[in-house]
Design an enzyme around this catalytic site. Structure first.
Site, PDB file in Angstrom:
ATOM      1  N   ASP A   1      62.306 -25.550  68.860  1.00 40.43           N
ATOM      2  CA  ASP A   1      61.120 -26.356  68.611  1.00 40.43           C
ATOM      3  C   ASP A   1      61.516 -27.812  68.868  1.00 40.43           C
ATOM      4  O   ASP A   1      62.707 -28.157  68.843  1.00 40.43           O
ATOM      5  CB  ASP A   1      60.682 -26.143  67.157  1.00 40.43           C
ATOM      6  N   LEU A   2      60.542 -28.693  69.089  1.00 40.85           N
ATOM      7  CA  LEU A   2      60.850 -30.102  69.330  1.00 40.85           C
ATOM      8  C   LEU A   2      60.589 -30.960  68.090  1.00 40.85           C
ATOM      9  O   LEU A   2      61.514 -31.418  67.437  1.00 40.85           O
ATOM     10  CB  LEU A   2      60.030 -30.624  70.521  1.00 40.85           C
ATOM     11  N   ASP A   3      59.301 -31.165  67.770  1.00 45.75           N
ATOM     12  CA  ASP A   3      58.925 -32.091  66.704  1.00 45.75           C
ATOM     13  C   ASP A   3      59.464 -31.663  65.349  1.00 45.75           C
ATOM     14  O   ASP A   3      59.295 -30.512  64.927  1.00 45.75           O
ATOM     15  CB  ASP A   3      57.398 -32.201  66.612  1.00 45.75           C
TER      16      ASP A   3
ATOM     17  N   ASP B   1      61.775 -25.897  62.491  1.00 49.11           N
ATOM     18  CA  ASP B   1      61.601 -26.363  61.110  1.00 49.11           C
ATOM     19  C   ASP B   1      60.473 -25.660  60.383  1.00 49.11           C
ATOM     20  O   ASP B   1      60.383 -25.754  59.154  1.00 49.11           O
ATOM     21  CB  ASP B   1      61.319 -27.867  61.096  1.00 49.11           C
TER      22      ASP B   1
END
Length: 238
Positions: A16-18, A188
């Site tokens: 995942d990025l954010d 996250d």
């Protein structure tokens, strides 16, 4: 690092990025403020536009097209376009204006300060495994220095339904030519990243950056294979 399930063979990692590779909260607050200012200043008829007006437009668009939420970039563009139409701009003017607003949005949305630890960790992991980014959002890694670590980036909308739907997870496995069960997904969010990955047959790592208690968090549905509190912990798997 905490283990909840036995780890199997790992042939690739997806991320995942954010809020996984960097703190996205301040970026979003600043982007929303600057984006609204751009639209207000774009045309005199838009100067009274408020954030709540824009949110109502988004809600109306989703009611009319429930699947639009899978593509947050197009959802935003259409909301801006509708705001401009409502203000009296022509269809062509609204299209041009919405496109300009999205260019401005992308600049602020990707004005991200990536921790050095993230760069160092991804660089080490990429020496051993292929890495892929899988995001529901609209950040563009090529604009903030992370793109070179990834073989490719998958985005909800253009590349399938948003997580926790399995579209992008399956596409990643297909493009990597790696079995789903040999991919470790790192994220996250306990619903979109952990539960989504496990339900489609992948392994999952939960990055717990806010010191949450897995046994107390309301959206904790499925146990991840491992839990970490720092991205650098992943290098112990090498």
């Amino acid at each position: 690092m905490r283990f909840y399930r036995p780890l199997g063979q790992i042939a690739a990692l997806t991320f995942d990025l954010d809020d996984t590779l960097y703190d996205n909260r301040q970026v979003i607050r600043r982007t929303e403020k600057e984006s609204l200012a751009f639209v207000r200043n774009y045309h005199p008829a838009l100067q009274a536009l408020e954030s709540r007006d824009f949110q109502q437009l988004r809600q109306s668009l989703r009611q009319a097209d429930p699947e639009i939420y899978h593509d947050v970039t197009e959802w935003r563009r259409r909301a801006v376009e509708q705001a401009m139409l409502n203000a009296g701009l022509s269809a062509r003017e609204a299209t041009v204006g919405a496109n300009a607003a999205m260019v401005n949005f992308a600049q602020w949305r990707s004005a991200i300060e990536v921790p050095q630890e993230t760069h160092d960790t991804l660089a080490r992991l990429a020496e051993k495994w292929p890495l892929v980014a899988i995001t529901n959002g609209n950040a563009q890694p090529e604009l903030f220095g992370l793109n070179d670590y990834f073989k490719f980036v998958l985005r909800a909308g253009p590349d399938g339904r948003s997580k926790p739907f399995s579209d992008m997870y399956h596409l990643a496995a297909e493009r990597l030519d790696v079995p789903l069960e040999q991919i470790l997904h790192v994220g996250d969010d306990l619903t979109t990243d952990v539960a989504g990955a496990i339900r489609c047959g992948m392994q999952a790592c939960w990055i717990n950056l806010l010191e949450g208690d897995l046994m107390q968090i309301a959206d904790s549905r499925l146990l991840p294979h491992i839990e970490i509190s720092r991205l650098a912990s992943l290098t112990t798997l090498i």
